[in-house]
Design a protein around this motif. Sequence first.
Motif, PDB file in Angstrom:
ATOM      1  N   MET A   1       0.847  -1.196   0.000  1.00 25.03           N
ATOM      2  CA  MET A   1       0.000   0.000   0.000  1.00 25.03           C
ATOM      3  C   MET A   1       0.881   1.243   0.000  1.00 25.03           C
ATOM      4  SD  MET A   1      -2.958   1.097   2.704  1.00 25.03           S
ATOM      5  CE  MET A   1      -3.874   2.613   2.490  1.00 25.03           C
ATOM      6  N   ALA A   2       0.561   2.219  -0.841  1.00 20.54           N
ATOM      7  CA  ALA A   2       1.368   3.434  -0.960  1.00 20.54           C
ATOM      8  C   ALA A   2       1.193   4.324   0.260  1.00 20.54           C
ATOM      9  CB  ALA A   2       0.967   4.192  -2.210  1.00 20.54           C
ATOM     10  N   ARG A   3       2.228   5.098   0.548  1.00 26.39           N
ATOM     11  CA  ARG A   3       2.119   6.131   1.584  1.00 26.39           C
ATOM     12  C   ARG A   3       0.918   7.015   1.243  1.00 26.39           C
ATOM     13  NH1 ARG A   3       5.203  11.116   2.421  1.00 26.39           N
ATOM     14  NH2 ARG A   3       5.416  11.533   4.657  1.00 26.39           N
ATOM     15  N   PRO A   4       0.086   7.363   2.234  1.00 26.74           N
ATOM     16  CA  PRO A   4      -1.236   7.913   1.903  1.00 26.74           C
ATOM     17  C   PRO A   4      -1.279   9.379   1.502  1.00 26.74           C
ATOM     18  CG  PRO A   4      -1.018   7.645   4.279  1.00 26.74           C
ATOM     19  CD  PRO A   4       0.196   6.999   3.659  1.00 26.74           C
ATOM     20  N   ILE A   5      -0.175  10.120   1.590  1.00 22.33           N
ATOM     21  CA  ILE A   5      -0.262  11.532   1.229  1.00 22.33           C
ATOM     22  C   ILE A   5      -0.438  11.694  -0.277  1.00 22.33           C
ATOM     23  CG2 ILE A   5       2.242  11.863   1.032  1.00 22.33           C
ATOM     24  CD1 ILE A   5       1.770  14.676   2.272  1.00 22.33           C
ATOM     25  N   ILE A   6      -1.327  12.618  -0.665  1.00 23.47           N
ATOM     26  CA  ILE A   6      -1.602  12.879  -2.071  1.00 23.47           C
ATOM     27  C   ILE A   6      -2.136  14.298  -2.205  1.00 23.47           C
ATOM     28  CG2 ILE A   6      -3.992  12.034  -2.038  1.00 23.47           C
ATOM     29  CD1 ILE A   6      -3.369  10.759  -4.816  1.00 23.47           C
ATOM     30  N   ALA A   7      -1.853  14.924  -3.337  1.00 17.56           N
ATOM     31  CA  ALA A   7      -2.392  16.250  -3.628  1.00 17.56           C
ATOM     32  C   ALA A   7      -3.424  16.114  -4.731  1.00 17.56           C
ATOM     33  CB  ALA A   7      -1.281  17.203  -4.049  1.00 17.56           C
ATOM     34  N   ASP A   8      -4.690  16.356  -4.391  1.00 21.55           N
ATOM     35  CA  ASP A   8      -5.739  16.369  -5.400  1.00 21.55           C
ATOM     36  C   ASP A   8      -5.735  17.732  -6.081  1.00 21.55           C
ATOM     37  OD1 ASP A   8      -6.676  13.806  -5.083  1.00 21.55           O
ATOM     38  OD2 ASP A   8      -8.181  14.352  -3.591  1.00 21.55           O
ATOM     39  N   ILE A   9      -5.696  17.745  -7.409  1.00 23.65           N
ATOM     40  CA  ILE A   9      -5.687  18.977  -8.188  1.00 23.65           C
ATOM     41  C   ILE A   9      -7.006  19.045  -8.951  1.00 23.65           C
ATOM     42  CG2 ILE A   9      -4.453  20.373  -9.867  1.00 23.65           C
ATOM     43  CD1 ILE A   9      -2.796  19.702  -7.361  1.00 23.65           C
ATOM     44  N   ASP A  10      -7.851  19.981  -8.561  1.00 22.86           N
ATOM     45  CA  ASP A  10      -9.192  20.121  -9.121  1.00 22.86           C
ATOM     46  C   ASP A  10      -9.122  21.068 -10.324  1.00 22.86           C
ATOM     47  OD1 ASP A  10     -11.836  20.632  -9.712  1.00 22.86           O
ATOM     48  OD2 ASP A  10     -12.459  20.900  -7.634  1.00 22.86           O
ATOM     49  N   LEU A  11      -9.071  20.510 -11.514  1.00 24.03           N
ATOM     50  CA  LEU A  11      -8.930  21.329 -12.715  1.00 24.03           C
ATOM     51  C   LEU A  11     -10.198  22.112 -13.025  1.00 24.03           C
ATOM     52  CD1 LEU A  11      -6.890  18.828 -14.890  1.00 24.03           C
ATOM     53  CD2 LEU A  11      -6.040  20.800 -13.605  1.00 24.03           C
ATOM     54  N   ASP A  12     -11.339  21.651 -12.558  1.00 24.67           N
ATOM     55  CA  ASP A  12     -12.567  22.430 -12.718  1.00 24.67           C
ATOM     56  C   ASP A  12     -12.490  23.710 -11.883  1.00 24.67           C
ATOM     57  OD1 ASP A  12     -15.282  22.691 -13.767  1.00 24.67           O
ATOM     58  OD2 ASP A  12     -15.921  22.462 -11.689  1.00 24.67           O
TER      59      ASP A  12
END
Length: 361
Positions: A1-12
């Motif tokens: 399982m990947a390390r849980p940090i992530i940046a969601d980039i909302d293009l809308d």
Amino acid sequence: MARPIIADIDLDALCHNYAVARRIAPRSHAMAVIKANAYGHGAVACAKALAAVAPAFAVASLEEAESLRESGILQPILLLEGIFDTDELARVEALGLWQVVHSDWQLNAVLNYSPARPLTVWLKLDSGMHRLGFDSASFADRWAKLQAAGDRVRDLHLISHFASADQADPSQFERQWQTIESVRQQLEAPLCIANSPATLAKPRTHGHWNRPGIMLYGSNPLEGALPDGMSLKPVMTLRSRLIAVQTLPMGEPVGYGGRWHTSRPARIGIVAAGYGDGYDRHAADGTPLLVDGQRCPLVGRVSMDMLTVDISHLPDAGVGSEVVLWGRGLGVDEVARHCDTIGYTLLTGLLPRVPRRYLVP
């Protein structure tokens, strides 16, 4: 399982914010500033999302422009600092880039170059920030030299930069504005001077071109609130999860140096995020985070890969609970104030090991 940090980039959300920039300056063209990897959001993805509506983009360097061209971006791209070496002019011409000229060595390079097609030049006026550009006494002479360059140069524009358009005290802004207006009237030059704060709050600065930057990513660049009726949407939401929970008695230290101690029995959540990801190490105790959507205070020093949050008031929070570090529901500007910095530094400081996940309309 990947390390849980992530940046969601909302293009809308990005497209919404660009539409705000266009709506409040309907007589101006809005050049989207996507330097510094689109302020940490990913320049190629952001440029592609805006390609249908943005007539031009702006970056800091030839390398940034080349990356956009390689990805298929066809719009004009302005080099905000111009060339860094005379050898770059051939690539500027080949890629069809626009360039700022702010120094005599750049000016001479352009005048001594023989392009196959005219170069588009944006001559920079130092209107009072005293960083780049020609002062008002010498600007007209440089402008005239470029005008006399024949078919080597076309589409001359006057560009300048405000040092304090974001601030409530208008004194420095007014001095710069008077300098710009004086030169503009003398030369009848098309203007590009409105950055994000000027675009939002200084309508008299709206020129032939504006160059919104940080506002495109949902950060408020003004010292106060946005003008009535305006709203920006956060584009980046930085998320992670709790990976452990410590139950501690009163009087126990938490984190490096024991900066913070429990003042009562407490539940401390351990978040997979730290300064190795770009979260600011200077974040003070009390910096807000959202745990399962509820505000919680950061406690103790931020370490490289982890930070700690007091979840004592959330009995149901535990390992796997979602943590929002900034973004939707928690503005990056609020977090930045607790770090004694600005939203720009948090967004552009997000490091490459944090995956970006692009959310498309």
